[in-house]
Design a protein around this motif. Structure first.
Motif, PDB file in Angstrom:
ATOM      1  N   ASP A  15      28.538 -29.130  30.072  1.00 52.35           N
ATOM      2  CA  ASP A  15      28.588 -30.103  29.044  1.00 52.35           C
ATOM      3  C   ASP A  15      29.907 -30.806  28.324  1.00 52.35           C
ATOM      4  O   ASP A  15      29.382 -31.546  27.607  1.00 52.35           O
ATOM      5  N   TYR A  16      30.573 -29.899  28.438  1.00 49.12           N
ATOM      6  CA  TYR A  16      31.646 -30.494  27.660  1.00 49.12           C
ATOM      7  C   TYR A  16      32.195 -31.929  27.984  1.00 49.12           C
ATOM      8  O   TYR A  16      32.879 -33.052  27.555  1.00 49.12           O
ATOM      9  N   ASP A  17      32.410 -32.185  29.556  1.00 44.96           N
ATOM     10  CA  ASP A  17      32.526 -33.551  30.151  1.00 44.96           C
ATOM     11  C   ASP A  17      31.609 -34.653  29.230  1.00 44.96           C
ATOM     12  O   ASP A  17      32.345 -35.634  29.540  1.00 44.96           O
ATOM     13  N   ALA A  44      33.917 -33.201  21.730  1.00 47.47           N
ATOM     14  CA  ALA A  44      34.546 -32.483  20.880  1.00 47.47           C
ATOM     15  C   ALA A  44      33.438 -32.065  19.949  1.00 47.47           C
ATOM     16  O   ALA A  44      32.956 -31.803  18.809  1.00 47.47           O
ATOM     17  N   ARG A  45      31.952 -32.795  20.353  1.00 50.18           N
ATOM     18  CA  ARG A  45      30.460 -33.135  19.369  1.00 50.18           C
ATOM     19  C   ARG A  45      29.711 -31.729  20.139  1.00 50.18           C
ATOM     20  O   ARG A  45      29.034 -31.007  19.139  1.00 50.18           O
ATOM     21  N   LEU A  46      30.609 -31.084  21.085  1.00 49.42           N
ATOM     22  CA  LEU A  46      29.925 -29.669  21.453  1.00 49.42           C
ATOM     23  C   LEU A  46      30.489 -28.384  20.641  1.00 49.42           C
ATOM     24  O   LEU A  46      30.084 -27.574  20.861  1.00 49.42           O
ATOM     25  N   LYS A  47      31.430 -28.951  20.015  1.00 51.54           N
ATOM     26  CA  LYS A  47      32.611 -28.270  19.536  1.00 51.54           C
ATOM     27  C   LYS A  47      31.641 -27.397  18.561  1.00 51.54           C
ATOM     28  O   LYS A  47      31.175 -27.884  17.586  1.00 51.54           O
ATOM     29  N   SER A  48      31.803 -25.767  18.652  1.00 49.68           N
ATOM     30  CA  SER A  48      31.387 -25.337  18.293  1.00 49.68           C
ATOM     31  C   SER A  48      31.645 -23.442  17.248  1.00 49.68           C
ATOM     32  O   SER A  48      32.564 -23.489  18.763  1.00 49.68           O
TER      33      SER A  48
END
Ligand code: DOR
Ligand code: ZN
Ligand code: ZN
Length: 403
Positions: free
Chosen positions: A229-231, A235-239
């Motif tokens: 899902d990072y593709d 960076a929205r998925l950065k946690s």
């Protein structure tokens, strides 16, 4: 009022035992009113909020301030963690544990700079009998991994790999050290947001929850998203800890079945979309999820990835047991009705427009789900109905209001 609930499911309200509602001090990202409304729309009837606000919830005075805000503004029941710092240990050790859910320890760095070292953890383990909830991710390991890649290849770790690489080993190192310390000191430890397959070896699924000394939480994003899902989301998925591989995600789903994982929370951590633009290194970590946690888990049920029994056990019953909510309860003869009505087969698509969190975006946008929350009851009263939050808040209950 008569509700036609034919073909609907009646479920217990979700107790989300790990949220960051940002109030006070970070209220441009979210506040207790906005985020508890989002929770309500998602079938969450109680939340327990983390201490990395401004000021941080590291004193009884700060805790009482939060309770006051919540009693005026929250749409659901609520509770709070106290945060550990090197300077507040005596206050924490003496604090009346009827007033808060547990002590949150940042054994690893993230939003709020509340990181503490081993000595602080040791002191709490040896001299307090509060439940210790720990963010376990060894920051030094992360920095070392990033630096060694840079040195070897003359560039930063490629984007779709580094969130994993930077954190797999760091999680194991911190979690194993903490589990070992807790066993030695016989202290009650709950590891927050477990995100990797290899940490699962540190947990025991054979005992009932009430008899466990060491328990573990995972969060909805780790069960839904994975490296691929990072593709799409970058960076929205950065946690912190980072979302890991498909293999990790599958292992976490299995750990629900084997009871190595005890609770599912959200780690709802809103940041504005503006703040989430930019390179992976510069954006803040944390993703909003409280509104969609239950519908997303019900989609996993529909796909056969987890059973409905496990979802309710880990999102409703286990947090009540673990945080002694039923025992601290404000009512002696039975419980107030915290319930959710769900239409299990009424397809809809998540979008930023459906999102009630103040940040108004969701990493789940574009996802089609089948289950819809139709009604949420808090303390026996309907507060959310057919897509709308009621006008009247009508005085929410304090989760830990025994005094
Ligand atoms: O990604 C994270 N965001 N992890 C945390 O532990 C804190 C949270 C936040 O407050 O933004
Ligand atoms: Zn954390
Ligand atoms: Zn968190």
């Amino acid at each position: 009022q008569v509700i036609d609930a034919s073909d609907l499911w009646l479920l217990p309200g979700v107790i989300d035992s790990h949220v960051h509602f940002r109030d006070p001090g970070l209220t441009h990202k979210g506040d207790i009113e906005s985020e508890s409304k989002a929770a309500l729309a998602g079938g969450v009837t109680s939340f327990i909020d983390m201490p990395n606000t401004i000021p941080p919830t590291t004193s009884i005075a700060a805790l009482e301030e939060k309770r006051k805000t919540a009693s005026e503004k929250a749409w659901t029941n609520f509770g709070f963690f106290l945060g550990a710092t090197p300077d507040n240990l005596n206050e924490l050790i003496q604090a009346d544990n009827q007033r808060f859910a547990g002590i949150k320890i940042y054994y690893g760095s993230t939003t709020g700079n509340m990181m503490v070292n081993k000595e602080v953890v040791q002191k709490l383990m040896t001299s307090s009998n509060h439940l210790l909830v720990v963010h376990a991710e060894d920051d030094a390991v992360i920095q070392r991994n990033m630096a060694s890649y840079r040195e070897q290849f003359g560039e930063e770790l490629p984007f779709s790999y580094h969130p994993m690489i930077r954190s797999v080993e760091a999680c194991y190192k911190a979690t194993s050290a903490l589990v070992e310390m807790a066993m030695r000191h016989r202290s009650r430890l709950h590891i927050a947001h477990v995100s990797t397959a290899n940490e699962l070896a540190l947990f025991d699924g054979s005992k009932p929850l009430a008899e466990k000394q060491i328990t573990a939480e995972t969060c909805v994003p780790y069960l839904w998203f994975d490296q691929r899902d990072y593709d799409r989301l970058g960076a929205r998925l950065k946690s912190n800890p980072a979302i890991k591989s498909e293999n990790d995600r599958k292992a976490l789903l299995q750990a629900l079945a084997s009871n190595k994982i005890d609770t599912i929370a959200t780690d709802h951590a809103p940041h504005l979309l503006d703040e989430k633009q930019g390179s992976y290194f510069n954006v803040p970590s944390g993703i909003p999820s409280v509104q969609y946690a239950l519908p997303v888990m019900l989609e996993l049920v529909r796909n056969g990835q987890v059973s409905i029994e496990k979802v309710l056990e880990k999102m409703c019953y286990a947090p009540a047991t673990l945080f002694r909510i039923h025992r601290r309860g404000y009512i002696r003869k039975g419980f107030y009705a915290d319930m959710v009505l769900v239409d299990p087969n009424n397809p809809w698509t998540i979008s930023d427009e459906t999102t009630l969190s103040k940040c108004r975006w969701s990493p789940f946008a574009g996802t089609q789900l089948h289950a819809r929350i139709t009604h949420t009851f808090v303390n026996g009263k309907i507060k959310f109905e057919n897509g709308a939050v009621h006008d009247q808040r009508n005085g929410q209950a304090l989760l830990f209001n025994v005094k």
